[in-house]
Write an enzyme that holds these catalytic residues in place. Structure first.
Site, PDB file in Angstrom:
ATOM      1  N   GLU A 174      -6.316   3.498  -5.395  1.00 54.93           N
ATOM      2  CA  GLU A 174      -7.635   3.090  -4.902  1.00 54.93           C
ATOM      3  C   GLU A 174      -8.231   1.967  -5.756  1.00 54.93           C
ATOM      4  OE1 GLU A 174      -8.330   4.086  -2.068  1.00 54.93           O
ATOM      5  OE2 GLU A 174      -6.937   5.753  -1.977  1.00 54.93           O
ATOM      6  N   HIS A 177      -6.854  -1.244  -4.573  1.00 56.08           N
ATOM      7  CA  HIS A 177      -7.524  -1.728  -3.362  1.00 56.08           C
ATOM      8  C   HIS A 177      -8.703  -2.636  -3.711  1.00 56.08           C
ATOM      9  CE1 HIS A 177      -5.784  -0.182   0.278  1.00 56.08           C
ATOM     10  NE2 HIS A 177      -5.747   1.057  -0.171  1.00 56.08           N
TER      11      HIS A 177
END
Length: 219
Positions: A174, A177
């Site tokens: 994450e 990202h």
């Protein structure tokens, strides 16, 4: 990040925002409050640039965004979700994931920064990894088996989250990202092309499952 194994729906040992709690509902409270948003897909520009830092904390808008991210992640049967995966240019991600040891981790973090792991202390593990923005395929990706991420909660309070195994993978995935990177970037060119071809073949089925899940949850 897509779920690779484990059942995040059962009530087991739970850590919320990194702290243990005695009990926790099957669905995080944010899921009930949130609305489901469209998940961005590889190829969209927002997934390829570094997101902006969160600068306004303690606002209804930030709380609503987190609620929506939890609801979207739940409908997509994900382990974690970054803000740019719902087309929001902010350094923020949420997670709801059960690790290999049966511990469920639930939370959110803004402006996350991963601690550097010295090479002599780094243990790389190869495990299958998927992504809600690459609907369908999983590929083996090598990552350190331990991660520490530092940031802020929705009210601006300092937050340190530590994870091992699958949860460490989620924290790294994450954070990637929010820097404009996908797990596909860690693959050889031929394998990346194969994964994209599989995505094209399977995404309709994935979207149908998400729609059915949304209906089941009244979303």
């Amino acid at each position: 990040m897509a779920v690779g194994f484990g059942d995040t729906s059962q009530d087991r040992r739970v850590r919320v925002q990194g702290e243990p709690v005695d009990s926790f509902p099957r669905f995080a409270p944010e899921v009930g409050r949130g609305s489901v948003r469209r998940i961005t897909v590889v190829g969209e520009e927002i997934l390829r640039r570094r997101c902006r830092e969160v600068t306004r904390f303690g606002t209804p808008e930030l709380s609503r965004l987190i609620d929506d991210m939890f609801a979207t992640n739940q409908v997509a049967d994900g382990a974690g979700l970054a803000a740019n995966q719902i087309d929001v240019d902010l350094q923020l991600f949420v997670w709801d994931i059960t690790d290999e040891w049966g511990v469920r981790h639930v939370g959110h973090i803004a402006n996350p920064v991963l601690d550097d792991v010295p090479a002599e202390d780094r243990r790389l593990v190869e495990e299958p990894e998927g992504c809600l923005s690459v609907p369908g395929p999983f590929r083996v990706v090598s990552r350190p088996d331990h991660a520490v991420v530092r940031g802020r909660d929705k009210d601006g309070n300092p937050l340190v989250i530590e994870g091992s195994g699958y949860f460490a993978r989620c924290l790294q995935h994450e954070t990637d990202h929010l820097h404009g990177h996908l797990y596909l970037d860690r693959l050889a060119q031929r394998e990346r092309k194969t994964a994209l071809r599989e995505m094209a073949e399977s995404q309709d089925e994935v979207y149908a499952r998400r729609a059915a899940r949304a209906e089941e949850l009244g979303k």
